[in-house]
Design an enzyme around this catalytic site. Sequence first.
Site, mmCIF file in Angstrom:
data_model
loop_
_atom_site.group_PDB
_atom_site.id
_atom_site.type_symbol
_atom_site.label_atom_id
_atom_site.label_comp_id
_atom_site.label_asym_id
_atom_site.label_seq_id
_atom_site.Cartn_x
_atom_site.Cartn_y
_atom_site.Cartn_z
ATOM 1 N N GLY A 1 0.800 -1.223 0.000
ATOM 2 C CA GLY A 1 0.000 0.000 0.000
ATOM 3 C C GLY A 1 0.832 1.272 0.000
ATOM 4 O O GLY A 1 0.521 2.224 -0.717
ATOM 5 N N GLN B 1 -7.860 0.051 3.446
ATOM 6 C CA GLN B 1 -8.693 -0.516 4.512
ATOM 7 C C GLN B 1 -10.017 -1.066 3.982
ATOM 8 O O GLN B 1 -10.615 -1.939 4.599
ATOM 9 C CB GLN B 1 -9.001 0.541 5.577
ATOM 10 C CG GLN B 1 -7.825 0.887 6.473
ATOM 11 C CD GLN B 1 -7.422 -0.251 7.405
ATOM 12 O OE1 GLN B 1 -8.254 -1.022 7.870
ATOM 13 N NE2 GLN B 1 -6.132 -0.365 7.677
ATOM 14 N N HIS C 1 -2.220 -7.641 2.500
ATOM 15 C CA HIS C 1 -2.170 -8.123 3.885
ATOM 16 C C HIS C 1 -3.265 -7.557 4.783
ATOM 17 O O HIS C 1 -3.387 -7.942 5.935
ATOM 18 C CB HIS C 1 -0.784 -7.870 4.511
ATOM 19 C CG HIS C 1 -0.493 -6.463 4.898
ATOM 20 N ND1 HIS C 1 -0.626 -6.023 6.189
ATOM 21 C CD2 HIS C 1 -0.063 -5.398 4.185
ATOM 22 C CE1 HIS C 1 -0.271 -4.744 6.252
ATOM 23 N NE2 HIS C 1 0.074 -4.340 5.045
ATOM 24 N N THR D 1 11.354 -8.298 -11.402
ATOM 25 C CA THR D 1 10.733 -9.618 -11.500
ATOM 26 C C THR D 1 9.512 -9.675 -10.601
ATOM 27 O O THR D 1 9.576 -9.292 -9.431
ATOM 28 C CB THR D 1 11.742 -10.715 -11.107
ATOM 29 O OG1 THR D 1 12.876 -10.596 -11.961
ATOM 30 C CG2 THR D 1 11.134 -12.100 -11.242
ATOM 31 N N CYS E 1 1.509 2.679 12.749
ATOM 32 C CA CYS E 1 2.668 3.469 12.344
ATOM 33 C C CYS E 1 2.967 4.536 13.372
ATOM 34 O O CYS E 1 4.100 4.969 13.525
ATOM 35 C CB CYS E 1 2.401 4.122 10.996
ATOM 36 S SG CYS E 1 1.556 3.029 9.866
HETATM 37 C C1 LIG Z 1 -1.878 -0.269 5.962
HETATM 38 C C2 LIG Z 1 -2.213 0.971 5.186
HETATM 39 C C3 LIG Z 1 -1.330 1.488 4.220
HETATM 40 C C4 LIG Z 1 0.034 0.899 3.982
HETATM 41 O O1 LIG Z 1 0.003 -0.351 3.373
HETATM 42 P P1 LIG Z 1 1.316 -1.280 3.432
HETATM 43 O O2 LIG Z 1 0.993 -2.433 2.561
HETATM 44 O O3 LIG Z 1 1.483 -1.662 4.867
HETATM 45 O O4 LIG Z 1 2.451 -0.464 2.915
HETATM 46 C C5 LIG Z 1 -1.723 2.585 3.493
HETATM 47 N N1 LIG Z 1 -2.921 3.167 3.694
HETATM 48 C C6 LIG Z 1 -3.802 2.714 4.611
HETATM 49 C C7 LIG Z 1 -5.122 3.384 4.774
HETATM 50 C C8 LIG Z 1 -3.469 1.597 5.392
HETATM 51 O O5 LIG Z 1 -4.335 1.162 6.306
#
Ligand SMILES: *Cc1c(COP(=O)(O)O)cnc(C)c1O
Length: 384
Positions: free
Chosen positions: A70, A178, A200, A236, A324
Amino acid sequence: MEVYLDNAATTAVLPEIAAAMADIMIRRCGNPSGIYKRSREAAGIVLEARTQVADLLGASPREICFTGGGSEGDNMLLRGAAHCYRHKGRHIITTQIEHHAVLNTCKALEKEGFDVTYLPVPADGRLDPAAVEQAVRKDTILISVMYANNETGVLQPIRAVGDMARARGILFHTDAVQAAGHVPIDVEADHIDLLTLTAHKFHGPKGCGAVYIRRGTAMEPLVYGGPQERGWRAGTENVPGIYGLGMAAAHARQGMDTVAGRVRSLRDRLIQRVLTEIPDTELNGSRTERLPNNANFLIRGVSGEEMVLLLDFADIAASSGSACASGSLDPSHVLLAMGRSREEAAGCLRLTLSEFTTGAEIDYTVDKLKEVVERLRAAQRDVR
Ligand SMILES: *Cc1c(COP(=O)(O)O)cnc(C)c1O
């Protein structure tokens, strides 16, 4: 009992997906760029996953680009769109409640000469679409509003913002990390041009995500190199990860209505019990316009960090804010933007469920939380 209620931070990979990924890593390890059988098989895995992700969004497979998650997706889309459309203007509109992957990319773009408006939100955490319209200028090239907030779960008025952006010819990006896999998303009906998701957060593997790029939208890569992903993202392909993302997307799409209904009713029981059985508590964010799996409480007079630590002693995984932001003692920027004081924002607890959460786990959690809050409040009284 071990209870995992931090599914907004990350989720468990579905066992059947993990097993198939292991098989791909160990035995079906081809590089999709080759021409022999094992490579063609890998290319087929990537192609099928691209269709599964596209189907989750109502998009076409050609509009999907796989990423490393993300944060990378948000960086790529915001930077890439800003750079490609800078000849039309330098103004970007976003909100104060975005994930740091969006906020800090916008800060970096400000250093490059872009002008960013960060819109506030009302107390219920849901952006007023009229505020977006009022912020539009002649030189606005991009609007970025998250689909659902990662701390409060509050769903944002995506369709209203998308309609307005489309009518004015402004690109519209949404960080749907989300929301994807949890609520239905339709990039056509919502007039979304650019979208970010990550595996994830809906039972796929970490480090693998995708972005949606509406056909005809210019996009600059973040990662330069080979011709993979139509030149949008070199390197890749993460074949096992992409497989896992595709399968998680298919699983989510298939079960969405039943899972959401079941999770929502468990979540509602959690909210109901906490608000009635623990005094001086409130729900943060709109009661109705929120993801089915999110409950975020203000529990007055106690520290969120301490609640999380004491719940951990009872084998309950919870969060006092965004993952975070934890580790730093800064109060949540989302709750501050919703008008909470620094003290209130420090007393918040986020509990996020998954399709694997049970009623027994919810009841155990509320029982333990009651004890924890009583203990912390009693300790406060002793100090005074
Ligand atoms: C978790 C999250 C991200 C970051 O995604 P990652 O795959 O952990 O880099 C970005 N935006 C929102 C709203 C998230 O909840």
